[in-house]
Design a protein around this motif. Sequence first.
Motif, PDB file in Angstrom:
ATOM      1  N   TYR A 109     -18.552 -28.059   2.109  1.00  0.00           N
ATOM      2  CA  TYR A 109     -18.206 -26.856   1.343  1.00  0.00           C
ATOM      3  C   TYR A 109     -18.411 -25.630   2.212  1.00  0.00           C
ATOM      4  N   THR A 110     -17.846 -24.525   1.774  1.00  0.00           N
ATOM      5  CA  THR A 110     -18.217 -23.214   2.303  1.00  0.00           C
ATOM      6  C   THR A 110     -18.669 -22.359   1.129  1.00  0.00           C
ATOM      7  N   LEU A 111     -19.645 -21.508   1.390  1.00  0.00           N
ATOM      8  CA  LEU A 111     -20.219 -20.655   0.349  1.00  0.00           C
ATOM      9  C   LEU A 111     -20.345 -19.251   0.911  1.00  0.00           C
ATOM     10  N   GLU A 112     -19.785 -18.280   0.207  1.00  0.00           N
ATOM     11  CA  GLU A 112     -19.900 -16.877   0.604  1.00  0.00           C
ATOM     12  C   GLU A 112     -20.415 -16.072  -0.578  1.00  0.00           C
ATOM     13  N   VAL A 113     -21.534 -15.378  -0.347  1.00  0.00           N
ATOM     14  CA  VAL A 113     -22.138 -14.538  -1.380  1.00  0.00           C
ATOM     15  C   VAL A 113     -22.037 -13.092  -0.944  1.00  0.00           C
ATOM     16  N   THR A 114     -21.375 -12.279  -1.739  1.00  0.00           N
ATOM     17  CA  THR A 114     -21.289 -10.839  -1.521  1.00  0.00           C
ATOM     18  C   THR A 114     -21.822 -10.129  -2.762  1.00  0.00           C
ATOM     19  N   PRO A 115     -22.072  -8.829  -2.687  1.00  0.00           N
ATOM     20  CA  PRO A 115     -22.542  -8.129  -3.895  1.00  0.00           C
ATOM     21  C   PRO A 115     -21.550  -8.183  -5.053  1.00  0.00           C
ATOM     22  N   GLN A 116     -20.254  -8.404  -4.750  1.00  0.00           N
ATOM     23  CA  GLN A 116     -19.245  -8.401  -5.795  1.00  0.00           C
ATOM     24  C   GLN A 116     -19.030  -9.766  -6.453  1.00  0.00           C
ATOM     25  N   ALA A 117     -19.106 -10.849  -5.651  1.00  0.00           N
ATOM     26  CA  ALA A 117     -18.763 -12.168  -6.186  1.00  0.00           C
ATOM     27  C   ALA A 117     -19.302 -13.260  -5.273  1.00  0.00           C
ATOM     28  N   ILE A 118     -19.254 -14.467  -5.802  1.00  0.00           N
ATOM     29  CA  ILE A 118     -19.622 -15.661  -5.038  1.00  0.00           C
ATOM     30  C   ILE A 118     -18.395 -16.560  -4.963  1.00  0.00           C
ATOM     31  N   LEU A 119     -18.074 -17.017  -3.768  1.00  0.00           N
ATOM     32  CA  LEU A 119     -16.915 -17.881  -3.564  1.00  0.00           C
ATOM     33  C   LEU A 119     -17.389 -19.221  -3.003  1.00  0.00           C
ATOM     34  N   LEU A 120     -17.063 -20.278  -3.717  1.00  0.00           N
ATOM     35  CA  LEU A 120     -17.421 -21.635  -3.310  1.00  0.00           C
ATOM     36  C   LEU A 120     -16.139 -22.437  -3.118  1.00  0.00           C
ATOM     37  N   GLN A 121     -15.909 -22.894  -1.885  1.00  0.00           N
ATOM     38  CA  GLN A 121     -14.686 -23.615  -1.555  1.00  0.00           C
ATOM     39  C   GLN A 121     -15.014 -25.000  -1.006  1.00  0.00           C
ATOM     40  N   ALA A 122     -14.126 -25.947  -1.287  1.00  0.00           N
ATOM     41  CA  ALA A 122     -14.333 -27.317  -0.822  1.00  0.00           C
ATOM     42  C   ALA A 122     -13.003 -28.055  -0.836  1.00  0.00           C
ATOM     43  N   ASN A 123     -13.006 -29.224  -0.215  1.00  0.00           N
ATOM     44  CA  ASN A 123     -11.832 -30.101  -0.271  1.00  0.00           C
ATOM     45  C   ASN A 123     -11.771 -30.893  -1.558  1.00  0.00           C
TER      46      ASN A 123
END
Length: 630
Positions: A109-123
């Motif tokens: 997976y990839t995980l990106e946390v910013t003050p606006q939102a959290i994005l979790l991506q995977a296959n």
Amino acid sequence: MSRIGFLLLLVLVSSSVFAQKAKPAPALALIPEPVQVAQTKGTFELTAKTVIVLPKGHEAHLGVAQLLSQRLQVPTGFALPVKVGARKKNSIQFQLFPQPQPELGSEGYTLEVTPQAILLQANAPAGWFYGIQTLLQLLPPAVESKQTVAGVRWEIAGVKIKDYPRLAWRGLMVDVSRHFFPKEVMKAYIDQMAKYKLNTFHWHLTDNQGWRVEIKSLPKLTQVGAWRVPRTGYWKGFQAPQPGEAATDGGFYSQEDIKEIIRYAEERFVTIVPEVDVPGHSLALIASYPNLSCTQTPQQVLAGDPWNPQRTNVLCVGNDSTFTELEKVFSELAQLFPGEYLHMGGDEVTRSYWDKCAKCQQRIKTEGLKNSEELQTYFLKRLARIIQSKGKKPMGWYEKLEGRLAPNMAVMSWKDMKGGIAASQQGHKVVMTPAFNTYLDFYQGDPYLENGPFTVTRLNATYNWNPVPLEANAANILGGQGSLWTEQVAHERKLQSMTWPRALSLAEVFWTPQPKRQWENFIPRLEAHLPRLDAAEVNYATHFYEPIVWGVKDSSGALQVVLSSEIRDIEMYYTFDDSNPDKFYPKYQGQPLDIPKGAHHIRVVSYRHGQRVGREINLPLSEVEKRVRK
């Protein structure tokens, strides 16, 4: 499997490191350590208005997002809705990559946390699930609480993470034969292991002391084999059943129970591998159906160990009805368990029964075998064919046999790594679980204070271990597991404390790239997870904090005491006068201690960063004498 007769050398050696300047807690205390992680600016605050978003077209995977919502609702009090639609602010967003990312596989997976939102991506959804576990570790420890916690700011540090597992098989095994644990205990155990990205639960369902799985075509297995007389205490000293004594201790899982546990595990991307241990370790089976043994005499399920001539715990291989009944067992197992492997045990067979059995000797002659050792190979191969006929792959414990193992049989290497290396070179798929590094029934602190039946597997022994040795055919190493035999584990709290924190270290061994693992980096992250285990009401051992005590002799031959510890920043305080030491007592300075005349015990306690940690070690000097090293 009991491991009676298999004793490793008692190893008390650990790195002798002493008090140094305290290090600050890590900013990101993640276990297992991700492949790539970078902290970014700002934080995301989870609030009652946060939304969990699943993209359109992926409604079939709604359950993963709902699991996150359920996990968050109890501690935060926020009923976070799961919506299908476009990205938005103040949201946790799930996405599948439009083009698969080969490096991530199905669990990355990839995980990106910013003050606006959290994005979790995977296959695949499994990657989402493992990203969720990382995300939860970025929240305060109170997120593990079983009740709503007031006054907590649910902030998540800004990060960018790319992560995927090193090994496919990341397992834990629990023996429920020696002591039975209800289904709710098993579900809680599976839930906890899934939090740390462990994905395989090996379920040791049968042995000499109990049969735990309902087989509808063979009802006596649970009517008789699931029960024994009650005993409490040290395993080796249990008294045999007395005349007229009722067998009231035990239990079993109905097929509906098992289906429920399987569904629960599947929701957490955990595969269950069931084990029925034959042809040895079969006393509970033989007590249920005595005609399957060489002696065909009535037997009783024992509370302790059956290693004596009067206890027939080995199936008769010369009797075709043995295979007829085993086919019924493995047919029902194959229908119950959706995973690809069925484990048949297969090791530690007392072949002396076969040497005295006319039917087994006739089988040896008919099949053109040399001896009883080759008869064991014959049994494994025949049962393996039965398992394959049910659409499953056979697996067993590694045994070095003249006739070798069944050709398509996967093996678990438990005595050491050598068996697994040899099996991998012969083309077998291998799960590494060498006892000294992975057996969770071995005691984890000073043996004088423990009630372990064998030897010691300290936390650093589980962590500083590579399950893929250079000599092995790496393509055939499925992965590894920790194995918990329960001879001395009668209660859920001990089940937990024998597992954790050693399973945390194994989780990192199985997931994190080998070059990235560092013992000194692991310890502060481990300590940051102890409050999480507290919040989750999961028991754990703190023995890694405790002093390691041994003896040396000075030039005159007089006994001296030496102390060491597994980890840095440990201060040790001691006394020889039988009082309970604290930090106002003499501090160990790294040199052997002379023993005052008349002293008969040494007591030692540990402090870390000014706080007392671990238990007091209280040893007779006669015990220290036994530990003298040159």
